[in-house]
Scaffold this motif. Structure first.
Motif, mmCIF file in Angstrom:
data_model
loop_
_atom_site.group_PDB
_atom_site.id
_atom_site.type_symbol
_atom_site.label_atom_id
_atom_site.label_comp_id
_atom_site.label_asym_id
_atom_site.label_seq_id
_atom_site.Cartn_x
_atom_site.Cartn_y
_atom_site.Cartn_z
ATOM 1 N N SER A 120 0.825 -1.204 0.000
ATOM 2 C CA SER A 120 0.000 0.000 0.000
ATOM 3 C C SER A 120 0.858 1.251 0.000
ATOM 4 N N THR A 121 0.243 2.333 -0.457
ATOM 5 C CA THR A 121 0.891 3.645 -0.449
ATOM 6 C C THR A 121 0.089 4.558 0.479
ATOM 7 N N LEU A 122 0.762 5.155 1.442
ATOM 8 C CA LEU A 122 0.077 6.052 2.369
ATOM 9 C C LEU A 122 -0.262 7.357 1.667
ATOM 10 N N VAL A 123 -1.559 7.684 1.653
ATOM 11 C CA VAL A 123 -2.028 8.926 1.037
ATOM 12 C C VAL A 123 -2.069 10.052 2.070
ATOM 13 N N GLY A 124 -2.456 9.725 3.299
ATOM 14 C CA GLY A 124 -2.526 10.739 4.343
ATOM 15 C C GLY A 124 -3.131 10.162 5.611
ATOM 16 N N GLU A 125 -3.267 11.005 6.638
ATOM 17 C CA GLU A 125 -3.811 10.598 7.926
ATOM 18 C C GLU A 125 -4.700 11.705 8.477
ATOM 19 N N PHE A 126 -5.609 11.340 9.368
ATOM 20 C CA PHE A 126 -6.393 12.343 10.084
ATOM 21 C C PHE A 126 -6.866 11.747 11.396
ATOM 22 N N LYS A 127 -7.227 12.649 12.332
ATOM 23 C CA LYS A 127 -7.753 12.242 13.633
ATOM 24 C C LYS A 127 -9.136 12.851 13.817
ATOM 25 N N HIS A 128 -9.952 12.140 14.565
ATOM 26 C CA HIS A 128 -11.288 12.659 14.873
ATOM 27 C C HIS A 128 -11.736 12.076 16.204
ATOM 28 N N THR A 129 -12.394 12.884 17.015
ATOM 29 C CA THR A 129 -12.851 12.430 18.322
ATOM 30 C C THR A 129 -14.371 12.321 18.362
ATOM 31 N N PHE A 130 -14.844 11.127 18.701
ATOM 32 C CA PHE A 130 -16.257 10.889 18.928
ATOM 33 C C PHE A 130 -16.520 10.957 20.433
ATOM 34 N N THR A 131 -17.764 10.812 20.818
ATOM 35 C CA THR A 131 -18.112 10.862 22.237
ATOM 36 C C THR A 131 -17.426 9.753 23.022
ATOM 37 N N HIS A 132 -17.329 8.573 22.430
ATOM 38 C CA HIS A 132 -16.854 7.409 23.177
ATOM 39 C C HIS A 132 -15.471 6.909 22.754
#
Length: 360
Positions: free
Chosen positions: A293-305
């Motif tokens: 695989s080739t890494l395209v990008g990353e992101f973070k996100h916070t849900f309630t739990h």
């Protein structure tokens, strides 16, 4: 009642006595309504022609979301869906598209289901009784009370986050209000102190008071109309009340998403199941990352739990993805048409950033 007695009074004692020596319901209502006349919000979009439908949509949008954020979404939503019938007849994809950015998408799905139920069972007319309104999907006891009191003047109590904060401080209610015992105490208080007349203005005033002078972190107690009766203020415990939710470690989940394009430049997307996280929204397909695989990008996100730590990759698929039979859950989409689809906010932000960077 002595100061020492007041400082040690428990929620159970308050619940049992409703003592006028604390504050009588009549005085409480008079002071709250006087606050409303001087400081209450009276020009919000849903306060103009406050039909049950208009108030209902606003109340649902305001759950977990601040007024200033809701207003532009509300105006666009009501322009597109001006009636219960219009909302019921709209495809859910379009409803979610107008909701994207507000989060908690189950609210939009419940709105849509409610509208269809009202058309089917009440011929498009909003139900009249508290029990009937509470029976609708996604409408709880407090929301039902707000809809009926704010639109029709019905003597129905409410208990949203702002009202909980005011009552917890005034009556020094112990415990986190997510606990059933504490919630029961607060409901008994709000039903005792909500007047049978001028209920709509009173409920609006309680919400406004909790959002302004009785705010969570920096309450302006000197300006509060209830400060002479507020046990938290009298005994210097404003910052301690309401009691906070017991801390619990939030786990981090990792997920890999596939961003791949066909020879025509179209992006492969999948529609998520109607329930659960990001229910009914378009998303990048979830995959297991492979060695090639080739890494395209990353992101973070916070849900309630939980926290989501996501990586986006491009990788060969076995068997190769050459043709996708177009259906309701998996399809190729043109990059130029992505704005027409309902995406989770972090996915949309990632795709917008990725394709803007590709163009530059």
């Amino acid at each position: 009642m002595s100061a020492s007695r007041q400082s040690s009074i428990s929620s159970s004692e308050i619940k049992a006595s409703r003592s006028p020596s604390l504050v009588s319901p009549k005085v409480f209502a008079r002071k709250v309504l006087a606050f409303y006349q001087k400081h209450g919000r009276k020009d919000l979009p849903w306060q103009k022609n406050p039909t049950p439908y208009r108030v209902w949509v606003s109340e649902v949008m305001l759950q977990q979301t601040q007024v200033k954020t809701v207003i532009p979404y509300y105006r666009k939503f009501m322009q597109r869906f001006p009636s219960i019938k219009a909302l019921a007849e709209a495809p859910i994809d379009e409803v979610l598209h107008y909701w994207q950015g507000l989060g908690y998408y189950s609210r939009a799905r419940n709105l849509h289901r409610c509208a269809q139920t009202i058309v089917e069972q009440w011929k498009g007319r909003f139900p009249n009784t508290l029990a009937e309104v509470e029976s609708l999907p996604g409408i709880g006891r407090s929301t039902a009370g707000a809809i009926l009191s704010l639109s029709r003047g019905e003597p129905t109590a409410i208990l949203d986050g702002n009202v909980k904060r005011v009552l917890s401080r005034v009556f020094l209610v112990d415990g986190w209000y997510g606990q059933s015992k504490v919630a029961k105490t607060l409901w008994e208080l709000t039903e005792t102190y909500t007047p049978k007349e001028n209920t709509g203005p009173f409920n609006q005033a309680m919400m406004d008071l909790g959002a302004s002078f009785c705010s969570r972190s920096k309450p302006q107690c000197d300006m509060c109309p209830l400060n002479s009766h507020c046990l938290a203020f009298i005994h210097g415990k404003t910052q301690e009340y309401p009691h906070k939710k017991p801390k619990k470690d939030i786990p981090t989940k990792k997920q890999t998403y596939l961003l791949t394009q066909n020879p025509g430049g179209q992006v492969l997307l999948v529609k998520r199941p109607p329930s659960g996280i990001w229910g009914g929204l378009w998303c990048l397909p979830e995959v297991n990352r492979s060695n090639d695989s080739t890494l395209v990008g990353e992101f973070k996100h916070t849900f309630t739990h939980f926290h989501l730590l996501a990586e986006v990759v491009d990788q060969p698929q076995q068997p190769p993805i050459e043709k996708v039979e177009e259906n309701e859950t998996l399809a190729w989409h043109n990059v130029a048409q992505l704005d027409e689809l309902a995406f989770p906010t972090p996915i949309r932000k990632f795709l917008n950033a990725h394709f803007q960077q590709s163009e530059s």
